[in-house]
Enzyme design. Structure first.
Site, PDB file in Angstrom:
ATOM      1  N   MET A  12       1.616   6.000   5.447  1.00  0.00           N
ATOM      2  CA  MET A  12       1.519   4.434   5.891  1.00  0.00           C
ATOM      3  C   MET A  12       0.204   4.545   7.280  1.00  0.00           C
ATOM      4  SD  MET A  12       2.344   2.197   3.532  1.00  0.00           S
ATOM      5  CE  MET A  12       2.416   0.648   5.145  1.00  0.00           C
ATOM      6  N   LYS A  75       9.208   7.996   9.787  1.00  0.00           N
ATOM      7  CA  LYS A  75      10.663   7.344   9.336  1.00  0.00           C
ATOM      8  C   LYS A  75      10.850   6.758  10.550  1.00  0.00           C
ATOM      9  CE  LYS A  75      14.359   9.451   6.594  1.00  0.00           C
ATOM     10  NZ  LYS A  75      14.678   8.793   6.305  1.00  0.00           N
ATOM     11  N   SER A 128       3.158  -4.698   4.538  1.00  0.00           N
ATOM     12  CA  SER A 128       4.000  -4.644   3.146  1.00  0.00           C
ATOM     13  C   SER A 128       2.644  -4.362   2.728  1.00  0.00           C
ATOM     14  CB  SER A 128       4.058  -5.629   2.756  1.00  0.00           C
ATOM     15  OG  SER A 128       4.629  -5.254   1.976  1.00  0.00           O
ATOM     16  N   LYS A 182      10.208  -8.856   7.542  1.00  0.00           N
ATOM     17  CA  LYS A 182       9.726  -7.593   6.594  1.00  0.00           C
ATOM     18  C   LYS A 182      11.128  -7.588   5.602  1.00  0.00           C
ATOM     19  CE  LYS A 182       7.427  -4.251   4.768  1.00  0.00           C
ATOM     20  NZ  LYS A 182       8.132  -3.778   4.037  1.00  0.00           N
ATOM     21  N   HIS A 185      11.190 -10.114   3.144  1.00  0.00           N
ATOM     22  CA  HIS A 185      10.568  -9.790   2.295  1.00  0.00           C
ATOM     23  C   HIS A 185      10.532  -8.594   1.252  1.00  0.00           C
ATOM     24  CE1 HIS A 185       6.660  -7.267   0.528  1.00  0.00           C
ATOM     25  NE2 HIS A 185       5.650  -8.998   1.087  1.00  0.00           N
ATOM     26  N   GLU A 189      11.152  -9.142  -2.507  1.00  0.00           N
ATOM     27  CA  GLU A 189      10.850  -8.471  -3.648  1.00  0.00           C
ATOM     28  C   GLU A 189      11.474  -7.291  -5.105  1.00  0.00           C
ATOM     29  OE1 GLU A 189       8.425  -4.948  -1.411  1.00  0.00           O
ATOM     30  OE2 GLU A 189       8.682  -3.600  -2.496  1.00  0.00           O
ATOM     31  N   ARG A 441      44.425 -21.831   0.744  1.00  0.00           N
ATOM     32  CA  ARG A 441      44.667 -21.567   1.124  1.00  0.00           C
ATOM     33  C   ARG A 441      45.708 -21.660   2.832  1.00  0.00           C
ATOM     34  NH1 ARG A 441      40.330 -22.467   4.943  1.00  0.00           N
ATOM     35  NH2 ARG A 441      40.573 -20.563   6.065  1.00  0.00           N
TER      36      ARG A 441
HETATM   37  N1  NAP Z   1       5.697   4.760   2.014  1.00  0.00           N
HETATM   38  C1  NAP Z   1       5.433   3.166   1.768  1.00  0.00           C
HETATM   39  O1  NAP Z   1       4.316   2.430   1.072  1.00  0.00           O
HETATM   40  C2  NAP Z   1       5.805   2.064   3.131  1.00  0.00           C
HETATM   41  C3  NAP Z   1       5.426   0.752   3.302  1.00  0.00           C
HETATM   42  C4  NAP Z   1       5.737  -0.372   4.348  1.00  0.00           C
HETATM   43  C5  NAP Z   1       6.933   0.456   4.924  1.00  0.00           C
HETATM   44  N2  NAP Z   1       6.962   2.075   5.343  1.00  0.00           N
HETATM   45  C6  NAP Z   1       7.137   2.514   6.365  1.00  0.00           C
HETATM   46  O2  NAP Z   1       6.818   3.259   6.809  1.00  0.00           O
HETATM   47  C7  NAP Z   1       6.717   4.403   8.294  1.00  0.00           C
HETATM   48  C8  NAP Z   1       6.491   5.509   7.604  1.00  0.00           C
HETATM   49  O3  NAP Z   1       6.056   5.987   6.215  1.00  0.00           O
HETATM   50  P1  NAP Z   1       5.295   6.766   4.810  1.00  0.00           P
HETATM   51  O4  NAP Z   1       5.782   6.769   3.835  1.00  0.00           O
HETATM   52  O5  NAP Z   1       4.283   6.403   5.615  1.00  0.00           O
HETATM   53  O6  NAP Z   1       6.555   8.061   5.623  1.00  0.00           O
HETATM   54  P2  NAP Z   1       5.620   9.918   5.397  1.00  0.00           P
HETATM   55  O7  NAP Z   1       4.893   9.665   4.145  1.00  0.00           O
HETATM   56  O8  NAP Z   1       7.216  10.685   4.776  1.00  0.00           O
HETATM   57  O9  NAP Z   1       5.551  10.282   7.027  1.00  0.00           O
HETATM   58  C9  NAP Z   1       6.526  10.204   7.627  1.00  0.00           C
HETATM   59  C10 NAP Z   1       5.652  10.509   9.158  1.00  0.00           C
HETATM   60  O10 NAP Z   1       6.884  10.731  10.238  1.00  0.00           O
HETATM   61  C11 NAP Z   1       6.690  12.091  10.891  1.00  0.00           C
HETATM   62  N3  NAP Z   1       7.701  12.590  11.246  1.00  0.00           N
HETATM   63  C12 NAP Z   1       8.907  12.285  10.793  1.00  0.00           C
HETATM   64  N4  NAP Z   1       9.728  13.367  11.360  1.00  0.00           N
HETATM   65  C13 NAP Z   1       9.904  12.278  12.538  1.00  0.00           C
HETATM   66  C14 NAP Z   1       9.960  13.556  14.131  1.00  0.00           C
HETATM   67  N5  NAP Z   1      11.001  13.720  14.022  1.00  0.00           N
HETATM   68  N6  NAP Z   1       9.160  13.586  14.959  1.00  0.00           N
HETATM   69  C15 NAP Z   1       7.992  13.400  14.551  1.00  0.00           C
HETATM   70  N7  NAP Z   1       7.226  12.591  13.718  1.00  0.00           N
HETATM   71  C16 NAP Z   1       8.099  12.488  12.410  1.00  0.00           C
HETATM   72  C17 NAP Z   1       6.034  13.277   9.797  1.00  0.00           C
HETATM   73  O11 NAP Z   1       5.321  14.193  10.531  1.00  0.00           O
HETATM   74  P3  NAP Z   1       4.844  15.933   9.860  1.00  0.00           P
HETATM   75  O12 NAP Z   1       3.853  15.934   9.050  1.00  0.00           O
HETATM   76  O13 NAP Z   1       4.723  16.403  11.183  1.00  0.00           O
HETATM   77  O14 NAP Z   1       5.869  15.672   9.233  1.00  0.00           O
HETATM   78  C18 NAP Z   1       4.427  12.253   8.929  1.00  0.00           C
HETATM   79  O15 NAP Z   1       2.971  12.187   9.463  1.00  0.00           O
HETATM   80  C19 NAP Z   1       8.669   4.690   7.302  1.00  0.00           C
HETATM   81  O16 NAP Z   1       9.767   3.785   7.896  1.00  0.00           O
HETATM   82  C20 NAP Z   1       8.847   3.323   5.820  1.00  0.00           C
HETATM   83  O17 NAP Z   1       9.974   2.959   6.007  1.00  0.00           O
HETATM   84  C21 NAP Z   1       6.259   2.598   4.049  1.00  0.00           C
END
Ligand code: NAP
Length: 464
Positions: A12, A75, A128, A182, A185, A189, A441
């Site tokens: 994301m 995350k 989203s 959200k 939402h 979904e 009750r």
């Molecule tokens: N994927 C979707 O469709 C979607 C949609 C809406 C919202 N979201 C939300 O968006 C957020 C990110 O999701 P994503 O899918 O992009 O995740 P992702 O692809 O797993 O990426 C996670 C990112 O977080 C970094 N990270 C994880 N733990 C960390 C820590 N302790 N300290 C610093 N950096 C850390 C990772 O860095 P490294 O490269 O160093 O591991 C990576 O850049 C989540 O809250 C998710 O729920 C996701």
């Protein structure tokens, strides 16, 4: 200087950073693992000129114009908190941290309070639309102070999806309002996906249709009142074959659904607010049951699993799905209204419907009707009573009843569709059966009850 900073170049975060850069914003990026940053920059192509990636966190922070705005896209929960804590030593008063992950709005509220006490500003932003939305136009639900929104709005509106030139980004309210909306939402979904899956299941098991045939049916429905992203992708998914086996793709996928929490949070918050979003709950529960594969197999063996085959009418299915969809949205809107009252957010639900019309996963033709109806005012604060929604709901009700009746009689589970019927039937019953609950009750707990013919609390003649 960069207009904005972004931390977390995962799925994301990198898509959002590229989107921001493409819309003319200068973006400073930072990622825990430097190799990922280098990879990201190498893949950015022409957009690299709008991106900067200082090595140190201090240089990253200092490269952003003041008041600094830094999006944290990692995350949700402890990782996002850890990133924000690590930034604090380099921030100045008034700088804005933005949690754009799927955070629990309760955490958003407490994080905002804690950061405010230290002189920083904070926004909780729901984004989203998945990766594709983040890259080319998501729906953005922002919560936080007006000052923070004013700093961020030009950037967020520049990257948001557009519905008839209107950006799908809005300031929903203070503190956790954006993350709450959200979450709801995502709850809607879950409900929509489950109801679509139930309709698919009925066509498959009752009518003996092939996945591709069902997919073609969803594709046809997508040009009518059911038009929506989820119906559209359902049509595509069902018509896809597995490249390895040549079988329909759905037939090689385990029937065990995952979930990350937002559906569950919707249900939990509904109950805390004295509501019941039972269609959404049915969807969350069904995902839980789907994970119990071994137990379901045991149940089939020990209890039998004969499902009668009784073909259902396809037009009935479409009408039933539309009615149930209206009720699922209605539950979400009631919930947002209840939370808005509880937390003094003054959420403009018409605006919520407007920013859900493009970019987000639940975008649908119905949302334009919902936006108009909500703008005109909801009778009894209930979406399903509004002009423009009441009519299709009632028109589809006999079909919904026939479909649920046929499914129950045949032994095919339709927890979300049947939940929708129960909700509607309850909400149009002027006198229900809670008189007996109150009597029970009072009988065992002397809780007292109100009378239809007198004020105050009363007790029944049950003896001591
Ligand atoms: N994927 C979707 O469709 C979607 C949609 C809406 C919202 N979201 C939300 O968006 C957020 C990110 O999701 P994503 O899918 O992009 O995740 P992702 O692809 O797993 O990426 C996670 C990112 O977080 C970094 N990270 C994880 N733990 C960390 C820590 N302790 N300290 C610093 N950096 C850390 C990772 O860095 P490294 O490269 O160093 O591991 C990576 O850049 C989540 O809250 C998710 O729920 C996701």
């Amino acid at each position: 200087m960069a207009d904005i900073g972004l931390i977390g170049l995962g799925t994301m975060g990198s898509a959002l950073a590229l989107n921001m850069a493409e819309k003319g914003n200068d973006v400073a990026v930072w990622n825990r693992t430097r190799a990922r940053t280098d990879e990201f920059l190498a893949e950015a192509g022409d957009l690299a000129s709008k991106l900067s990636a200082p090595e140190g966190l201090d240089d990253f922070v200092n490269s952003i114009r003041s008041p600094r705005a830094i999006v944290v896209m990692v995350k949700a929960g402890a990782p996002a908190q850890a990133v924000m804590d690590s930034l604090k030593p380099y921030l100045d008063a008034g700088d804005i941290l933005i949690d754009a992950g799927n955070a629990d709005f309760n955490d958003t509220r407490s994080t905002e309070a804690a950061l405010k006490a230290e002189g920083f500003d904070f926004m909780g932003i729901g984004v989203s639309g998945g990766e594709e939305g983040a890259r080319h136009g998501p729906s953005i639900m922002a919560g936080g102070s007006v000052a923070a929104w004013e700093r961020l709005a030009p950037i967020l509106k520049s990257i948001a999806a557009k519905f008839e030139d209107q950006p799908c980004a809005a300031h929903i309210g203070s503190d956790g309002a954006g993350h709450f909306v959200k979450t709801v939402h995502n709850g809607i979904e879950y409900a929509d996906m489950q109801m679509i899956a139930e309709v698919y299941g009925l066509m498959r098991h009752m009518n003996g249709m092939s996945p591709a045939g069902i997919g073609a049916q969803f594709e046809a429905w997508n040009s009518g009142a059911l038009a929506s992203y989820l119906v559209e992708i359902t049509g595509q998914v069902l018509q896809a074959d597995d490249p390895e086996t040549g079988k329909p793709m759905v037939d090689v996928i385990l029937d065990s659904a995952g979930q990350k929490g937002t559906g569950r949070w919707t249900v939990i918050e509904a109950l805390k607010l004295g509501q019941s979003a039972n269609v959404i709950e049915a969807a969350v529960g069904a995902r839980g049951w789907s994970a119990a594969r071994d137990l379901r197999a045991m149940g089939a063996e020990m209890l039998g699993s004969d499902v009668a085959v009784a073909p259902v009418d396809l037009e009935d299915l479409a009408a039933a799905l539309l009615s149930a969809r209206i009720l699922a949205y209605a539950q979400g809107f009631t919930l947002i209204g209840a939370a808005s009252d509880e937390f003094n957010w003054s959420v403009d639900r018409a605006e919520v419907a407007e920013i859900w019309r493009a970019g987000c996963i639940i975008r649908s033709a119905l949302l334009d009707t919902i936006a108009g109806a909500t703008r005109a005012g909801l009778p009894g604060d209930a979406l399903y009573l509004a002009d423009g929604l009441r009519e299709p709901l009632l028109a589809g009700l006999p079909a919904l009843r026939r479909i649920v009746g046929a499914a129950v009689a045949a032994g095919f589970p339709v927890p979300a569709l049947s939940g929708a019927v129960a909700y509607l039937d309850t909400m149009r019953q002027p006198r229900g059966t809670a008189d007996l609950i109150q009597a029970q009750r009072d009988f065992f707990g002397a809780h007292g009850f109100g009378r239809v013919d007198a004020e105050g609390q009363h007790h029944g003649p049950w003896g001591s």
